[in-house]
Write a protein that holds these residues in place. Structure first.
Motif, mmCIF file in Angstrom:
data_model
loop_
_atom_site.group_PDB
_atom_site.id
_atom_site.type_symbol
_atom_site.label_atom_id
_atom_site.label_comp_id
_atom_site.label_asym_id
_atom_site.label_seq_id
_atom_site.Cartn_x
_atom_site.Cartn_y
_atom_site.Cartn_z
ATOM 1 N N ILE A 2 0.872 -1.123 0.101
ATOM 2 C CA ILE A 2 -0.139 -0.111 0.065
ATOM 3 C C ILE A 2 0.930 1.085 0.150
ATOM 4 O O ILE A 2 1.767 1.195 0.778
ATOM 5 C CB ILE A 2 -0.923 0.042 1.316
ATOM 6 C CG1 ILE A 2 -1.750 -1.156 1.174
ATOM 7 C CG2 ILE A 2 -1.740 1.363 1.433
ATOM 8 C CD1 ILE A 2 -2.750 -1.255 2.547
ATOM 9 N N MET A 3 0.652 2.160 -1.066
ATOM 10 C CA MET A 3 1.570 3.350 -0.873
ATOM 11 C C MET A 3 0.807 4.352 -0.278
ATOM 12 O O MET A 3 -0.589 4.569 -0.211
ATOM 13 C CB MET A 3 1.384 3.712 -2.500
ATOM 14 C CG MET A 3 2.561 5.112 -2.531
ATOM 15 S SD MET A 3 2.626 5.315 -4.388
ATOM 16 C CE MET A 3 3.210 3.911 -5.265
ATOM 17 N N GLN A 4 1.637 5.096 0.584
ATOM 18 C CA GLN A 4 1.066 6.278 1.451
ATOM 19 C C GLN A 4 0.993 7.548 0.802
ATOM 20 O O GLN A 4 1.967 7.778 -0.076
ATOM 21 C CB GLN A 4 1.946 6.212 2.753
ATOM 22 C CG GLN A 4 1.842 5.061 3.620
ATOM 23 C CD GLN A 4 2.818 5.156 4.694
ATOM 24 O OE1 GLN A 4 3.550 6.078 4.794
ATOM 25 N NE2 GLN A 4 2.792 4.456 5.655
ATOM 26 N N SER A 5 -0.008 8.244 0.787
ATOM 27 C CA SER A 5 0.034 9.585 0.078
ATOM 28 C C SER A 5 1.040 10.658 0.391
ATOM 29 O O SER A 5 1.282 11.394 -0.580
ATOM 30 C CB SER A 5 -1.617 10.072 0.074
ATOM 31 O OG SER A 5 -1.732 10.556 1.377
ATOM 32 N N ASP A 6 1.535 10.429 1.683
ATOM 33 C CA ASP A 6 2.409 11.418 1.936
ATOM 34 C C ASP A 6 3.746 11.405 1.503
ATOM 35 O O ASP A 6 4.481 11.965 1.471
ATOM 36 C CB ASP A 6 2.491 11.566 3.903
ATOM 37 C CG ASP A 6 2.851 10.096 3.912
ATOM 38 O OD1 ASP A 6 2.833 9.188 3.567
ATOM 39 O OD2 ASP A 6 3.240 10.336 5.391
ATOM 40 N N ARG A 7 3.951 10.199 0.808
ATOM 41 C CA ARG A 7 5.230 10.089 -0.165
ATOM 42 C C ARG A 7 5.017 10.346 -1.339
ATOM 43 O O ARG A 7 6.077 10.422 -1.957
ATOM 44 C CB ARG A 7 5.526 8.489 0.009
ATOM 45 C CG ARG A 7 5.642 7.929 1.557
ATOM 46 C CD ARG A 7 6.359 6.660 1.628
ATOM 47 N NE ARG A 7 7.415 6.534 0.779
ATOM 48 C CZ ARG A 7 7.794 5.042 0.073
ATOM 49 N NH1 ARG A 7 7.063 4.266 0.461
ATOM 50 N NH2 ARG A 7 8.947 5.238 -0.619
ATOM 51 N N LEU A 8 3.923 10.929 -1.871
ATOM 52 C CA LEU A 8 3.825 11.253 -3.097
ATOM 53 C C LEU A 8 3.908 12.892 -3.058
ATOM 54 O O LEU A 8 3.403 13.652 -2.060
ATOM 55 C CB LEU A 8 2.440 11.171 -3.833
ATOM 56 C CG LEU A 8 2.413 9.573 -4.125
ATOM 57 C CD1 LEU A 8 0.944 9.412 -4.803
ATOM 58 C CD2 LEU A 8 3.287 9.073 -5.278
ATOM 59 N N ALA A 9 4.555 13.443 -3.920
ATOM 60 C CA ALA A 9 4.510 15.016 -3.996
ATOM 61 C C ALA A 9 4.915 15.478 -5.320
ATOM 62 O O ALA A 9 5.284 14.695 -6.038
ATOM 63 C CB ALA A 9 6.121 15.210 -3.032
ATOM 64 N N ASN A 10 4.846 16.669 -5.489
ATOM 65 C CA ASN A 10 4.903 17.278 -6.748
ATOM 66 C C ASN A 10 6.283 18.210 -6.724
ATOM 67 O O ASN A 10 6.829 18.696 -5.590
ATOM 68 C CB ASN A 10 3.926 18.532 -7.007
ATOM 69 C CG ASN A 10 2.703 17.925 -7.348
ATOM 70 O OD1 ASN A 10 1.651 17.649 -6.372
ATOM 71 N ND2 ASN A 10 2.283 17.583 -8.592
ATOM 72 N N CYS A 11 7.268 17.627 -7.849
ATOM 73 C CA CYS A 11 8.485 18.296 -7.975
ATOM 74 C C CYS A 11 8.459 19.813 -8.030
ATOM 75 O O CYS A 11 7.525 20.608 -8.531
ATOM 76 C CB CYS A 11 8.998 17.972 -9.310
ATOM 77 S SG CYS A 11 10.794 18.657 -9.411
#
Length: 143
Positions: A2-11
């Motif tokens: 499961i991927m956590q959304s806090d690990r996704l970011a915009n450059c």
């Protein structure tokens, strides 16, 4: 997995969505920054270039002054080894070698903030009801 959304970011450079591990940049922008750093660092290692200004470094390496200033602020380039290398104060433009503001602008800013905080505290205290007056009103109403 499961991927956590806090690990996704915009450059912060190109805006592309990426999996954030250790940087604020996507892999492509990170690689580009590292290449630019290598070019600037290699340029500065040449003895004749030791006295270059940020403008000269930018001109010869074709790396933006803003990016070179970031390298300096991040501590990746130790400017004490380069007497003419620095960047402009964010407020007045005076050549500095660390932080965002020169000493004079920092002192002016600090004085202005302190003045504002004192004024706000004074107004807050002036608008706060007096405890003695409240106690007197309580007893007056009670009787």
């Amino acid at each position: 997995m499961i991927m956590q959304s806090d690990r996704l970011a915009n450059c912060t450079i190109c805006g592309k969505l990426y999996l954030k591990d250790h940087t604020d940049y996507c892999l492509d922008c990170y690689k580009e920054m590292e290449q630019e750093f290598k070019v600037v660092n290699d340029f500065l290692k040449v003895e004749e270039n030791r006295f270059a200004s940020i403008e000269e470094v930018s001109t010869f390496t074709e790396v933006a002054e803003k990016r070179i200033a970031e390298f300096i602020r991040d501590g990746r380039i130790y400017v004490e080894d380069y007497p003419n290398l620095g960047y402009g104060c964010a407020h007045c433009g005076t050549l500095i070698k660390r932080q965002m503001l020169c000493k004079n602008c920092f002192e002016e800013f600090t004085a202005e903030v302190n003045k504002t905080l004192k004024a706000e505290k004074f107004l807050e205290e002036a608008n706060r009801p007096n405890e003695h007056a409240q106690a007197a009103r309580y007893w007056k109403l009670r009787n």
